[in-house]
Motif scaffolding. Sequence first.
Motif, PDB file in Angstrom:
ATOM      1  N   UNK A   1       0.838  -1.197   0.000  1.00  0.00           N
ATOM      2  CA  UNK A   1       0.000   0.000   0.000  1.00  0.00           C
ATOM      3  C   UNK A   1       0.872   1.246   0.000  1.00  0.00           C
ATOM      4  N   UNK A   2       0.425   2.237  -0.740  1.00  0.00           N
ATOM      5  CA  UNK A   2       1.130   3.523  -0.755  1.00  0.00           C
ATOM      6  C   UNK A   2       0.945   4.194   0.596  1.00  0.00           C
ATOM      7  N   UNK A   3       1.949   4.926   1.051  1.00  0.00           N
ATOM      8  CA  UNK A   3       1.791   5.650   2.318  1.00  0.00           C
ATOM      9  C   UNK A   3       0.687   6.695   2.189  1.00  0.00           C
ATOM     10  N   UNK A   4      -0.015   6.935   3.289  1.00  0.00           N
ATOM     11  CA  UNK A   4      -1.048   7.975   3.291  1.00  0.00           C
ATOM     12  C   UNK A   4      -0.450   9.297   2.844  1.00  0.00           C
ATOM     13  N   UNK A   5      -1.160   9.971   1.967  1.00  0.00           N
ATOM     14  CA  UNK A   5      -0.720  11.285   1.506  1.00  0.00           C
ATOM     15  C   UNK A   5       0.430  11.264   0.524  1.00  0.00           C
ATOM     16  N   UNK A   6       0.783  10.084   0.002  1.00  0.00           N
ATOM     17  CA  UNK A   6       1.893   9.998  -0.958  1.00  0.00           C
ATOM     18  C   UNK A   6       1.608  10.902  -2.150  1.00  0.00           C
ATOM     19  N   UNK A   7       2.579  11.732  -2.486  1.00  0.00           N
ATOM     20  CA  UNK A   7       2.467  12.651  -3.622  1.00  0.00           C
ATOM     21  C   UNK A   7       3.659  12.425  -4.540  1.00  0.00           C
ATOM     22  N   UNK A   8       3.550  11.450  -5.443  1.00  0.00           N
ATOM     23  CA  UNK A   8       4.694  11.149  -6.303  1.00  0.00           C
ATOM     24  C   UNK A   8       5.046  12.305  -7.221  1.00  0.00           C
ATOM     25  N   UNK A   9       6.329  12.453  -7.438  1.00  0.00           N
ATOM     26  CA  UNK A   9       6.822  13.440  -8.400  1.00  0.00           C
ATOM     27  C   UNK A   9       8.163  12.947  -8.903  1.00  0.00           C
ATOM     28  N   UNK A  10       8.494  13.248 -10.154  1.00  0.00           N
ATOM     29  CA  UNK A  10       9.784  12.783 -10.678  1.00  0.00           C
ATOM     30  C   UNK A  10      10.919  13.275  -9.788  1.00  0.00           C
ATOM     31  N   UNK A  11      11.681  12.337  -9.264  1.00  0.00           N
ATOM     32  CA  UNK A  11      12.768  12.682  -8.357  1.00  0.00           C
ATOM     33  C   UNK A  11      14.122  12.340  -8.957  1.00  0.00           C
ATOM     34  N   UNK A  12      14.131  11.990 -10.238  1.00  0.00           N
ATOM     35  CA  UNK A  12      15.349  11.577 -10.919  1.00  0.00           C
ATOM     36  C   UNK A  12      15.290  12.047 -12.360  1.00  0.00           C
ATOM     37  N   UNK A  13      16.446  12.221 -12.965  1.00  0.00           N
ATOM     38  CA  UNK A  13      16.498  12.576 -14.381  1.00  0.00           C
ATOM     39  C   UNK A  13      15.954  11.459 -15.254  1.00  0.00           C
ATOM     40  N   UNK A  14      15.847  10.251 -14.686  1.00  0.00           N
ATOM     41  CA  UNK A  14      15.416   9.085 -15.462  1.00  0.00           C
ATOM     42  C   UNK A  14      13.931   9.082 -15.805  1.00  0.00           C
TER      43      UNK A  14
ATOM     44  N   UNK B   1      10.151  11.444 -16.269  1.00  0.00           N
ATOM     45  CA  UNK B   1       9.567  12.768 -16.426  1.00  0.00           C
ATOM     46  C   UNK B   1       8.174  12.864 -15.819  1.00  0.00           C
ATOM     47  N   UNK B   2       7.585  11.709 -15.465  1.00  0.00           N
ATOM     48  CA  UNK B   2       6.275  11.704 -14.819  1.00  0.00           C
ATOM     49  C   UNK B   2       6.208  10.549 -13.834  1.00  0.00           C
ATOM     50  N   UNK B   3       5.545  10.795 -12.722  1.00  0.00           N
ATOM     51  CA  UNK B   3       5.297   9.773 -11.708  1.00  0.00           C
ATOM     52  C   UNK B   3       3.913  10.053 -11.151  1.00  0.00           C
ATOM     53  N   UNK B   4       3.013   9.088 -11.282  1.00  0.00           N
ATOM     54  CA  UNK B   4       1.646   9.348 -10.818  1.00  0.00           C
ATOM     55  C   UNK B   4       0.895   8.057 -10.529  1.00  0.00           C
ATOM     56  N   UNK B   5      -0.148   8.213  -9.711  1.00  0.00           N
ATOM     57  CA  UNK B   5      -1.059   7.104  -9.469  1.00  0.00           C
ATOM     58  C   UNK B   5      -2.061   7.065 -10.608  1.00  0.00           C
ATOM     59  N   UNK B   6      -2.284   5.864 -11.123  1.00  0.00           N
ATOM     60  CA  UNK B   6      -3.122   5.664 -12.293  1.00  0.00           C
ATOM     61  C   UNK B   6      -4.166   4.595 -11.967  1.00  0.00           C
ATOM     62  N   UNK B   7      -5.449   4.827 -12.324  1.00  0.00           N
ATOM     63  CA  UNK B   7      -6.447   3.763 -12.123  1.00  0.00           C
ATOM     64  C   UNK B   7      -6.006   2.478 -12.820  1.00  0.00           C
TER      65      UNK B   7
END
Length: 135
Positions: A88-101, A103-109
């Motif tokens: 399970x994702x941690x409560x309040x997780x707000x993914x964002x690209x944290x590496x040059x590798x 360009x997008x990081x997101x929760x998807x249905x």
Amino acid sequence: MKQSAGTLLYRTGPAGPEVLLVHPSGNYNRHKPWSIPKGEPDEDETDLETTARRETREEAGVEAGKLVALGHIVYSKSKKHVHCFAGPAPDGAAPSPASWEVDRAEFVPLDEARQRIHPEQAPFLDRLLELLRAG
């Protein structure tokens, strides 16, 4: 044999389960499929779960909590073994690209994830559904 390890973090969204996916950066990857956050082990890493946690933090800026192994797949061309750990994702997780590798990081249905994810990683989605149904 090359190996990589990553996570399939999930949460419940308005339309049901959602999973964390990342997209590779670079103009040449513009039309490439999405992936679980993953990467190859560092020389000092002997535990693939440690690698999966580090890669998720490095690529999506999210700290994974409790994880369970979903096994691995083998890429047909490169023969690389990709190991996946779900949790399970941690409560309040707000993914964002944290590496040059990436360009997008997101929760998807989940249904949308099936359309976006690298086709050879799709079995991880099925394994996650089995895990969630088993409770």
